[in-house]
Design an enzyme around this catalytic site. Structure first.
Site, PDB file in Angstrom:
ATOM      1  N   ASP A 363     -20.067  12.835  14.721  1.00 41.32           N
ATOM      2  CA  ASP A 363     -18.949  12.151  15.368  1.00 41.32           C
ATOM      3  C   ASP A 363     -19.329  11.732  16.786  1.00 41.32           C
ATOM      4  O   ASP A 363     -20.522  11.623  17.135  1.00 41.32           O
ATOM      5  CB  ASP A 363     -17.712  13.055  15.340  1.00 41.32           C
ATOM      6  N   ASP A 475     -13.550   4.106  14.532  1.00 41.58           N
ATOM      7  CA  ASP A 475     -12.415   4.619  15.288  1.00 41.58           C
ATOM      8  C   ASP A 475     -11.921   3.578  16.291  1.00 41.58           C
ATOM      9  O   ASP A 475     -12.638   2.633  16.647  1.00 41.58           O
ATOM     10  CB  ASP A 475     -12.816   5.903  16.022  1.00 41.58           C
ATOM     11  N   ASP A 545      -4.984  12.602  13.000  1.00 37.49           N
ATOM     12  CA  ASP A 545      -5.769  13.553  13.789  1.00 37.49           C
ATOM     13  C   ASP A 545      -5.203  14.969  13.689  1.00 37.49           C
ATOM     14  O   ASP A 545      -5.845  15.928  14.120  1.00 37.49           O
ATOM     15  CB  ASP A 545      -5.790  13.124  15.261  1.00 37.49           C
TER      16      ASP A 545
END
Length: 727
Positions: A363, A475, A545
């Site tokens: 990530d 994202d 999230d």
């Protein structure tokens, strides 16, 4: 055929519904949408009444005929219909009146496509297209209405194109994609609201006089309101009642509005939000409005949802991973945040491999100067010092362990503390001379600009081609403010919001075609851009999230009304949960995450041996049930837990030979009540066996008598019941 034209009547038929309209005095009048009525001419429902202060169109002396009282197919502003309109145009002389009359139509085999925009495609389904041309003769403005009919899916799509055939430029101030008029008001308005880390919470309210509106002015479809709404009978439930769904296949600003009028009629409109929308069309230029997916169910919201699930899974999602099995992944974000190196990631990969996990995703934090969220965005160069070597070395190491490798990007964003911003400050959305609003300490790149997109595209391609990367998490962690583009003149700044989304779609189309074997997962702080438009490019989207399994029950419940399980990114995370501090058993976390694409969001090297064995068992179970979960019919068996003491859902195979019932008991009680869960979708005449207990039941018994839920010894405990048809 599914589309018929006879005696000025258009009839659009699906397996269970009919949509009908009529050309009446050159106006396109909506007559009916509901259960299938065959060849019946529904224009007998058109009625006339002299209603005070409702004027009459030019050339019509009958006081009972007013556009203000008719059901209209595509209403425009300024000609006597005082209800919500779909089209507002400012002409060169400053006037804003548009008078649309029927000109022509065409019926075509196959499904239309929209230039530069996502849309349902035909695939293996039979589909037909109806194009109707309307025109304002005075201003020579043309509107082309598109209808796509998927007979077997009970789906009718709506879109439109505005064409300036005049000699002067015009400005579009509102272009909605769809209007749906009803001659009744006794319906409920169902929408899905929320916030970051708590998206798509179902809310149902009766219609009332005036306008009930949801939408987004944030640049993205947003966490706050989803571009999907339902109008339904007041008494409609999961298995009964008329329900009308409208899903906007667009990822930017939107509005969905239900208006109850003076005559107790209802108008539903949907389209691009007109806040800061002002789109210039030069002579001969056109504007294409995004698509709305309309669906009707006479069998309640459960069937409506399953209709959308099938349509999105097979006729919106594209590419290799539309139906291919997705890898079970582990993401390092909640395990390490920004603090990692190659050895730490390899440690996670080694442990994950032992437990059957199939992919490691790296990530945020691998590029530029990126040790926190203040700097580095836009500098898409591998930080080899942080990784302790080249990206290829890490990827090869993960592959040698036996896992696939995935990586995180945030392509639309830029940090002010970055080499890219220092070189190109005008590439960010901001107004000269005005201090910008920041979100997560970052600005937004102007994706309406081709030069910006080209640069980011080239950088992403170089990274993706450098090693064996098989997954991208895309994202976007803030919404749009200070919306102003350095490339557009002052009078065209009202185009930036929409041009940004068109640029995003252009980028996504190119990169998904360039890397057809890469699984792209969408994300915008979780579910901030969870819409059918993004699913055209991303077959799965990080649902939220918020990874707390109890919170996810409510989030995933609301999500299920419009979107299939195959699009729902859902992971097991560590406890106490990083967002809420709540602790939930590993088993329950796994059951909840299996209502999605499934994976892990934790440091697997720190788990107890007991939890590791549970992970191994969960991975095996998910693989075992994969086809049933991803391809089976989805049933909501309870509400989302706001009223029910349990939350339950079910997957049923297409042939009804197998079902997986999932139950979470929310709170234990002293001297507890006993609960049954009423299974759905089985064959009532056949016998089913509970795989774990060996007990046998008829389908009718399970659906009418229910399955007894075990009494649990703690809060938030889960059970899965696998039912198999007895041979």
């Amino acid at each position: 055929m599914a589309i018929f034209y006879n005696n000025q009547i258009f009839s659009l038929h699906t397996k269970h519904s009919t949509y009908q309209m009529k050309v009446d005095r050159d106006f396109l009048i909506h007559t009916y949408y509901g259960p299938y009525v065959g060849d019946m001419d529904m224009s007998y429902l058109i009625r006339e009444i002299d209603r005070g202060f409702s004027g009459n169109p030019d050339g019509i002396t009958n006081k009972g005929y007013s556009l203000d009282t008719q059901l209209l197919e595509y209403p425009s502003y300024g000609t006597g219909d005082f209800r919500n309109d779909c089209l507002r145009v400012r002409y060169a002389d400053g006037s804003q009146v548009t008078d649309l009359k029927y000109v022509s139509h065409a019926i075509k085999e196959g499904k239309y496509a929209l230039e530069g925009l996502p849309a349902m495609y035909q695939g293996d389904e039979k589909a037909e297209t109806l194009e109707i041309v309307l025109r304002d003769a005075y201003k020579n403005l043309e509107v082309v209405l598109y209808y796509g009919v998927f007979e077997n899916l009970d789906m009718i799509t709506r879109a439109c194109k505005i064409v300036n055939k005049g000699d002067e430029k015009i400005h579009l101030l509102r272009v909605y994609s769809m209007c749906l008029d009803f001659n009744k008001k006794d319906m409920d308005f169902v929408h899905f609201y929320g916030r970051h880390a708590m998206e798509r919470i179902m809310e149902r309210t009766p219609l009332h006089h005036g306008i009930q509106s949801v939408g987004s002015r944030r640049g993205f479809s947003s966490h706050q309101h989803n571009p999907f709404v339902i109008l339904c009978d007041n008494d409609a439930g999961e298995e009964h009642g008329n329900c009308y769904g409208a899903s906007f296949m667009y990822s930017g600003n939107f509005a969905a509005e239900a208006e109850v009028t003076q005559a107790d009629c209802t108008r539903l409109t949907m389209g691009i939000h007109d806040a800061q929308f002002d789109f210039e069309l030069q002579p001969q230029e056109s504007f294409v409005a995004p698509e709305v997916l309309l669906n009707f169910s006479q069998e309640g919201m459960g069937q409506l949802s399953r209709n959308y699930h099938k349509a999105i899974r097979y006729n919106v999602c594209r590419g290799k991973y539309k139906t291919a099995r997705r890898p079970i992944l582990i993401n390092n974000w909640e395990a390490t945040y920004f603090k990692f190196n190659t050895e730490k990631l390899l440690d996670i990969a080694r442990e994950a491999k032992k437990l059957g996990i199939e992919m490691l995703v790296m990530d945020d934090g691998w590029f530029g100067k990126r040790d926190d969220d203040v700097s580095g965005l836009g500098d898409w160069f591998v930080n080899e010092e942080k990784l302790g070597g080249k990206l290829k070395d890490l990827v090869d190491g993960v592959n040698e362990i036996g896992l696939k490798f995935g990586i995180w990007f945030e392509p639309e964003m830029i940090s002010e503390d970055s080499d890219l911003y220092r070189a190109h400050p005008d590439w960010a959305l901001k107004i000269p001379g005005r201090a910008p609003t920041r979100g997560r300490q970052q600005l937004v790149l102007d994706f309406s600009r081709e030069d910006v997109r080209t640069y980011i595209f080239d950088r992403m391609c170089e990274i993706l081609e450098s090693s064996n990367i098989e997954y991208v998490k895309w994202d976007a962690n803030r919404h749009l403010t200070d919306v102003w583009s350095a490339l557009l003149p002052a009078e065209r700044q009202g185009e930036v919001f929409h041009r940004f989304i068109l640029g995003l779609y252009d980028f996504l189309e190119k990169i998904t075609q360039r890397f057809p074997n890469v699984l792209f997962e969408g994300c915008s702080g979780g579910g901030g851009r969870f819409d059918a438009g993004m699913m055209y490019y991303h077959p799965q989207i990080w649902c939220s999230d918020d990874t707390d399994a109890v919170e996810r029950l409510e989030i995933q419940y609301g999500t299920s009304f419009a979107y299939p399980v195959s699009t729902v990114g859902a992971h097991v995370s560590v406890c106490p949960n990083h967002q809420t501090g709540r602790s939930v058993s590993m088993k329950t976390r796994g059951v909840v995450a299996m209502a999605g694409t499934f994976g892990y969001e934790l440091d697997i090297t720190k788990l107890s041996e007991e939890d590791k064995q549970m992970v191994k068992a969960q991975v095996e179970e998910f693989k075992k049930y994969y086809d049933l979960i991803q391809n089976g019919a989805y049933y909501r068996l309870t509400d989302d837990g706001r009223k029910s003491p349990i939350v339950a859902w079910e997957f049923v195979s297409e042939d009804k030979k197998e079902a997986l019932v999932n139950v979470v008991v929310l709170h234990t009680k002293a001297n507890p009540m006993l609960h049954n869960v009423y299974v759905k979708g089985l064959n009532p005449d056949m016998w089913y066996q509970d795989e774990e207990t060996g007990k046998k039941f008829t389908g009718a018994a399970l659906m009418n008598g229910g399955y007894p839920v075990p009494v649990m010894g703690d809060d938030y405990q889960a059970v899965q019941i696998h039912l198999i048809l007895c041979e």
